[in-house]
Design a protein around this motif. Sequence first.
Motif, PDB file in Angstrom:
ATOM      1  N   ARG A 160       0.847  -1.187   0.000  1.00 28.30           N
ATOM      2  CA  ARG A 160       0.000   0.000   0.000  1.00 28.30           C
ATOM      3  C   ARG A 160       0.886   1.242   0.000  1.00 28.30           C
ATOM      4  N   VAL A 162       0.832   4.970   0.778  1.00 20.39           N
ATOM      5  CA  VAL A 162      -0.069   5.782   1.602  1.00 20.39           C
ATOM      6  C   VAL A 162       0.496   7.180   1.813  1.00 20.39           C
ATOM      7  N   GLU A 202       5.023  -2.652   2.104  1.00 21.06           N
ATOM      8  CA  GLU A 202       4.747  -3.978   1.554  1.00 21.06           C
ATOM      9  C   GLU A 202       4.934  -5.035   2.630  1.00 21.06           C
ATOM     10  N   THR A 218      -3.641  -6.790   4.551  1.00 21.08           N
ATOM     11  CA  THR A 218      -3.888  -5.341   4.638  1.00 21.08           C
ATOM     12  C   THR A 218      -4.146  -4.917   6.078  1.00 21.08           C
ATOM     13  N   ASP A 222      -1.955  -2.044   8.166  1.00 22.32           N
ATOM     14  CA  ASP A 222      -2.503  -0.974   9.009  1.00 22.32           C
ATOM     15  C   ASP A 222      -1.921  -1.039  10.418  1.00 22.32           C
ATOM     16  N   ILE A 235      -5.071   6.267   1.174  1.00 21.96           N
ATOM     17  CA  ILE A 235      -4.374   5.235   0.403  1.00 21.96           C
ATOM     18  C   ILE A 235      -4.248   5.734  -1.030  1.00 21.96           C
ATOM     19  N   ARG A 237      -2.396   4.079  -3.572  1.00 17.89           N
ATOM     20  CA  ARG A 237      -2.289   2.999  -4.569  1.00 17.89           C
ATOM     21  C   ARG A 237      -2.065   1.690  -3.846  1.00 17.89           C
ATOM     22  N   GLU A 238      -2.479   0.586  -4.455  1.00 16.13           N
ATOM     23  CA  GLU A 238      -2.202  -0.742  -3.919  1.00 16.13           C
ATOM     24  C   GLU A 238      -1.630  -1.627  -5.027  1.00 16.13           C
TER      25      GLU A 238
END
Length: 385
Positions: A160, A162, A202, A218, A222, A235, A237-238
């Motif tokens: 992610r 962020v 990651e 995920t 967090d 967020i 992009r993932e």
Amino acid sequence: MGARDRCDILLVGGGLSAGLIALALARHRPDVAVGIVEAGARFGGNHTWSSFETDLSAEGAELARTLIAHRWADNSIRFPAYERHFAAGYQSATSERLHKALIAAIPEERRFLGTPVASVAADHVVLADQRVIAAGAVLDARGQRPSPHLDLGFQKFVGREVELTAPHGLSGPVIMDATVDQHDGYRFVYTLPFTPTSVLIEDTYYADGPVLDRSAITARIDAYAAAQGWTIARILREEDGVLPIAIDGDIRAHLAQYQEGVAPVGMAAALFHPVTGYSFPDAVRLALFVAKLPDLAGPAIDRAVRSYATDRWDERGFYRMLNKMLFRVAEPHKRWRVLQRFYGLDAKLVARFYASHSTVFDKVRILTGKPPVPFFRAVREVMRG
């Protein structure tokens, strides 16, 4: 057929390896008409590819230059026993940069985006809409297919990117943070600080199976951010992936699965670092190799690329032996101990390892001392292969 329907070299799949081959040919062989067919709407997909600066030659670094979006002067690793900083340049390329470079380098009439492929032959490709593109050479860059001839472990991750509410405080990438709770084999968190307040996090696993539990991972991302004192504002992009880790196999039988006359390139040819899974340095090297071939006819490229991939596989037996010890001998929840010992070794040894240039002395040093796996059990497992 019109001009749109003919290429000297046609690359099937518009990912990293194909993109770099196209860019190398545009640079070194501008007389060659190169085309790329990509099922997706953009070249490169949604990826971040990283490498150490020492992984590339000067020529390779020049080829990759426009793809590099981020550079750092140093990096670090974290294990329960220690934290260590390496004064080694690190860099990341992005699929966005790759897409832009290919749009600039390849004429529009030879870019086939959003175009699935129906069939591939040595001298042409049939698209899903039944258009036929003739080519003097066809290269298959659609990624590695399942193979009964390769024994693989898996490096799988969810990332992610962020934006944080405050600066993260990182001076450079954290290549491995293995101080986290262990799950599904060896787990570590990899962080790339792109701006003072944005970071790619990651959550990565060296696992025996390819199943990726996105929701669980995920949630751990967090939790990791919170443990660092970071508050995620949004967020950006993932991305996720399941990368192969080579343990054993018959590369010749694997390559024989691909149609004769169609050169398999990139991950399809098992061109990635067996232990780290890094594919960017190998993709750069292969691109330069192809661009410098004296004969760019399809059969000649196919023979040369298969030979090249076989040579690289044969050269890297030591790394696969280490993977065999890691995946077949070390207990999954204790794999981190093997890596903790390795990253405590000489910094130049670590750099050569990442570049796939380990010396004989390096190999002896890696295997001597107190490896945290049962020695005789490890020897039996390696000899069995």
